[in-house]
Design a protein around this motif. Structure first.
Motif, PDB file in Angstrom:
ATOM      1  N   TRP A   5      -8.247  -7.950   6.870  1.00 19.85           N
ATOM      2  CA  TRP A   5      -8.340  -8.508   8.170  1.00 19.85           C
ATOM      3  C   TRP A   5      -7.351  -7.841   9.240  1.00 19.85           C
ATOM      4  CZ3 TRP A   5      -3.844 -10.368  10.564  1.00 19.85           C
ATOM      5  CH2 TRP A   5      -2.865 -10.747   9.680  1.00 19.85           C
ATOM      6  N   LEU A   6      -6.181  -7.338   8.654  1.00 19.13           N
ATOM      7  CA  LEU A   6      -5.147  -6.661   9.594  1.00 19.13           C
ATOM      8  C   LEU A   6      -5.702  -5.188   9.886  1.00 19.13           C
ATOM      9  CD1 LEU A   6      -2.473  -6.643  10.721  1.00 19.13           C
ATOM     10  CD2 LEU A   6      -1.674  -6.017   8.904  1.00 19.13           C
ATOM     11  N   TYR A   7      -6.178  -4.590   8.891  1.00 18.95           N
ATOM     12  CA  TYR A   7      -6.976  -3.419   9.279  1.00 18.95           C
ATOM     13  C   TYR A   7      -8.042  -3.396  10.208  1.00 18.95           C
ATOM     14  CZ  TYR A   7      -9.849   0.888   8.296  1.00 18.95           C
ATOM     15  OH  TYR A   7     -10.432   2.111   8.379  1.00 18.95           O
ATOM     16  N   TRP A   8      -8.816  -4.228  10.215  1.00 16.48           N
ATOM     17  CA  TRP A   8      -9.806  -4.469  11.036  1.00 16.48           C
ATOM     18  C   TRP A   8      -9.427  -4.914  12.526  1.00 16.48           C
ATOM     19  CZ3 TRP A   8     -13.923  -1.450  10.745  1.00 16.48           C
ATOM     20  CH2 TRP A   8     -14.250  -1.143   9.490  1.00 16.48           C
ATOM     21  N   ALA A  13      -7.582  -3.754  18.268  1.00 13.71           N
ATOM     22  CA  ALA A  13      -6.748  -3.559  19.211  1.00 13.71           C
ATOM     23  C   ALA A  13      -6.430  -2.361  19.892  1.00 13.71           C
ATOM     24  CB  ALA A  13      -5.402  -4.053  18.632  1.00 13.71           C
ATOM     25  N   LEU A  14      -6.801  -1.362  18.999  1.00 12.78           N
ATOM     26  CA  LEU A  14      -6.557   0.138  19.277  1.00 12.78           C
ATOM     27  C   LEU A  14      -7.788   0.681  20.340  1.00 12.78           C
ATOM     28  CD1 LEU A  14      -5.091   1.761  16.027  1.00 12.78           C
ATOM     29  CD2 LEU A  14      -3.864   1.053  18.109  1.00 12.78           C
ATOM     30  N   LEU A  15      -8.918   0.186  19.811  1.00 12.92           N
ATOM     31  CA  LEU A  15     -10.336   0.698  20.531  1.00 12.92           C
ATOM     32  C   LEU A  15     -10.296  -0.231  21.890  1.00 12.92           C
ATOM     33  CD1 LEU A  15     -12.795   0.458  17.752  1.00 12.92           C
ATOM     34  CD2 LEU A  15     -11.849   2.323  18.933  1.00 12.92           C
ATOM     35  N   LEU A  16      -9.780  -1.302  21.810  1.00 13.28           N
ATOM     36  CA  LEU A  16      -9.840  -2.172  23.130  1.00 13.28           C
ATOM     37  C   LEU A  16      -8.703  -1.509  24.032  1.00 13.28           C
ATOM     38  CD1 LEU A  16     -10.772  -4.866  24.744  1.00 13.28           C
ATOM     39  CD2 LEU A  16      -9.096  -5.947  23.496  1.00 13.28           C
ATOM     40  N   PRO A 194       2.420   6.807  10.523  1.00 14.34           N
ATOM     41  CA  PRO A 194       1.905   7.174  11.557  1.00 14.34           C
ATOM     42  C   PRO A 194       0.466   7.490  11.356  1.00 14.34           C
ATOM     43  CG  PRO A 194       3.939   8.030  11.772  1.00 14.34           C
ATOM     44  CD  PRO A 194       3.896   7.648  10.548  1.00 14.34           C
ATOM     45  N   ASP A 195      -0.009   7.781  10.287  1.00 16.92           N
ATOM     46  CA  ASP A 195      -1.483   8.142  10.078  1.00 16.92           C
ATOM     47  C   ASP A 195      -2.437   6.966   9.702  1.00 16.92           C
ATOM     48  OD1 ASP A 195      -0.330   7.708   7.587  1.00 16.92           O
ATOM     49  OD2 ASP A 195      -1.168   9.555   6.672  1.00 16.92           O
ATOM     50  N   SER A 196      -2.017   5.916   9.784  1.00 13.13           N
ATOM     51  CA  SER A 196      -2.458   4.573   9.625  1.00 13.13           C
ATOM     52  C   SER A 196      -2.761   3.899  10.862  1.00 13.13           C
ATOM     53  CB  SER A 196      -1.324   3.702   8.826  1.00 13.13           C
ATOM     54  OG  SER A 196      -1.903   2.252   8.946  1.00 13.13           O
ATOM     55  N   VAL A 197      -4.029   3.481  11.308  1.00 15.61           N
ATOM     56  CA  VAL A 197      -4.218   2.522  12.259  1.00 15.61           C
ATOM     57  C   VAL A 197      -3.497   1.292  12.290  1.00 15.61           C
ATOM     58  CG1 VAL A 197      -6.699   3.642  12.590  1.00 15.61           C
ATOM     59  CG2 VAL A 197      -6.193   1.395  11.088  1.00 15.61           C
TER      60      VAL A 197
END
Length: 230
Positions: A5-8, A13-16, A194-197
């Protein structure tokens, strides 16, 4: 392991935030709502990287209205008056933009170089983030006040440092406290990188916290005329 759930949520959030940044950039450069204070053409999109739709709303309300195109269209020479909270918010956003860009650059640099101290990348990240934020924060402040006041380079840099060092330090204090929680409490082993969304989603939260911790400093700086009201 990062919960699904945190991954998605991180991706959402990043796409928004990315979409918000694109919207602001398009409005400024695609639709021609250029800013009278040119440095704000970087500040508004960068602010959207962590405040997302809130930054887009603030830009449309208080950023676009500083554009010569908006002023000409509305047949006025004066931008829309901002309430005091909005003046402070824009000042914090100006400081936060330099901090955000500095943090992003330093985080990737530390990661790419594989730098660690005492078994953690956190300590080199603190040093790199602060130094990069200091350099970019002062540069952003210089670009704001030097043209406005007609200052020479040295005088402009000195005034920029006086106006921004306290503010950016307060911003980084909030962010660094959150980063420490990320490293020692939330994901102590294995550490997020830092290579993690998910890492960058949590950094967004840290930047929002930094925005909050920088607020009192900006109230004081603007009230005493040390920092220019924008």
């Amino acid at each position: 392991m990062v919960p699904v759930w945190l991954y998605w949520l991180a991706w959402s959030a990043l796409l928004l935030a990315g979409a918000g940044t694109v919207v602001v950039l398009y409005d400024i450069f695609g639709r021609g709502y250029r800013q009278r204070m040119r440095v704000m053409e970087a500040v508004w999109p960068v602010t959207a990287l962590y405040l997302g739709p809130i930054a887009v709303w603030a830009y449309r309300r208080y950023g676009r209205t500083n554009s010569p195109k908006w002023l000409a269209h509305n047949r006025t020479q004066d931008p829309r008056d901002k309430p005091r909270w909005a003046v402070i918010a824009v000042g914090v956003g100006h400081c936060g933009a330099g901090c955000t860009l500095g943090d992003i650059l330093a985080e990737f640099a530390v990661f790419a170089l594989g730098v660690e101290w005492l078994g953690r990348a956190l300590w080199p990240e603190f040093v790199g983030d602060y130094l990069a934020a200091l350099a970019l924060g002062i540069l952003f402040q210089y670009l704001a006040i030097a043209p406005m006041r007609g200052l020479r380079v040295r005088e402009g840099l000195v005034r920029a440092a006086k106006a921004d060092v306290l503010s950016l330090t307060a911003f980084e204090v909030g962010l660094f406290g959150w980063m420490a929680l990320m490293s020692f409490v939330f994901f102590p082993n294995p550490h997020l990188r830092p290579d993690s969304v998910t890492y960058w989603f949590l950094m967004q939260i840290g930047m929002v916290i930094g925005f909050a911790t920088a607020w009192p400093a900006n109230v004081w700086l603007i009230r005493h005329g040390i920092k220019e009201a924008m």
